[in-house]
Design an enzyme around this catalytic site. Sequence first.
Site, mmCIF file in Angstrom:
data_model
loop_
_atom_site.group_PDB
_atom_site.id
_atom_site.type_symbol
_atom_site.label_atom_id
_atom_site.label_comp_id
_atom_site.label_asym_id
_atom_site.label_seq_id
_atom_site.Cartn_x
_atom_site.Cartn_y
_atom_site.Cartn_z
ATOM 1 N N ALA A 46 61.991 80.155 48.265
ATOM 2 C CA ALA A 46 62.245 78.702 48.206
ATOM 3 C C ALA A 46 61.329 77.821 48.584
ATOM 4 O O ALA A 46 61.218 76.483 47.894
ATOM 5 C CB ALA A 46 63.573 78.427 48.765
ATOM 6 N N TYR A 47 60.680 77.967 49.704
ATOM 7 C CA TYR A 47 59.674 77.066 50.273
ATOM 8 C C TYR A 47 58.309 77.074 49.331
ATOM 9 O O TYR A 47 58.105 75.910 49.124
ATOM 10 C CB TYR A 47 59.288 77.705 51.645
ATOM 11 N N ALA A 48 58.035 78.348 48.842
ATOM 12 C CA ALA A 48 56.817 77.936 48.066
ATOM 13 C C ALA A 48 56.909 77.639 46.713
ATOM 14 O O ALA A 48 56.199 76.618 46.391
ATOM 15 C CB ALA A 48 56.296 79.447 47.800
ATOM 16 N N SER A 108 58.975 74.977 46.419
ATOM 17 C CA SER A 108 59.208 73.733 46.716
ATOM 18 C C SER A 108 57.626 72.727 46.753
ATOM 19 O O SER A 108 57.717 71.833 46.298
ATOM 20 C CB SER A 108 59.717 73.121 47.957
ATOM 21 N N LYS A 109 56.815 73.745 47.377
ATOM 22 C CA LYS A 109 55.371 73.232 47.381
ATOM 23 C C LYS A 109 54.877 73.249 46.308
ATOM 24 O O LYS A 109 53.616 72.441 46.099
ATOM 25 C CB LYS A 109 55.143 74.034 48.879
#
Length: 255
Positions: A162-164, A166-167
């Site tokens: 999820a974090y990757a 978004s980035k």
Amino acid sequence: MTPNHTAHRSSPATARVAVVTGGSRGIGRAVSGRLARDGLAVVVNYAHDASAAEETVSAITTAGGRAIGVPADVADEDAVAALFDRTEREFGGVDVVVNCAGRLALSPIADLDLEVLDALHRTNIRGAFVTAQQAARRLRAGGSFVGFSTSVVGTRFPAYGAYAASKAAVESLTLILARELRGRDITVNTVAPGPTATDLFFEGKTDQEIDRLAKTPPLERLGTPEDIAQVVAFLAGPAGRWVNGQVLRANGGMV
């Protein structure tokens, strides 16, 4: 003194001015301090932690710099517009915008609570977009926008889906914005740190996990917030004017 209170010395109208979202803690605090040492007036944005913002502002002003703290949720377009309005009233304009505000959630994709996903993407994607939108409208000629990604976009560590994601969106947004600002003498870049010793990084990790990640780069250590702040200062300063539309992976040599 609350961090929303003005705390700066009088300065010429020509002084450069920076807005640092998420500027009160971790990498954002290091960026705020470094830009202040470079002579910029700094607006330290924060979401909730007023005491951390006050500490950051106090550290800058005690050292002779100029800073104010201004609260705003980066995903709230009205709050971010008010943040930039306040900056222009206090310091006369905006020359550098650094979007450090972000959330981290670690989970296998199969198990992630979608409410956590929505909250993470609200800050990391919508917040980045809202901040970039105001930067595009407000930055003066000679200015710089610096976004924040993560080297996990390239390393693809499990649990960072999820974090990757978004980035990765931030990287695309940044590269497109650089092209949309053609002819305005404004640079737009993104910094993608590797493992960096911040509270956000340490949260939820065992000592073994931290040690393993520290040994991943060929330099075999964690980055520091100051390492990343140096990169931001380069991109925002005169030495970085020929760097535009790039993602700079500041990660000690990780792939």
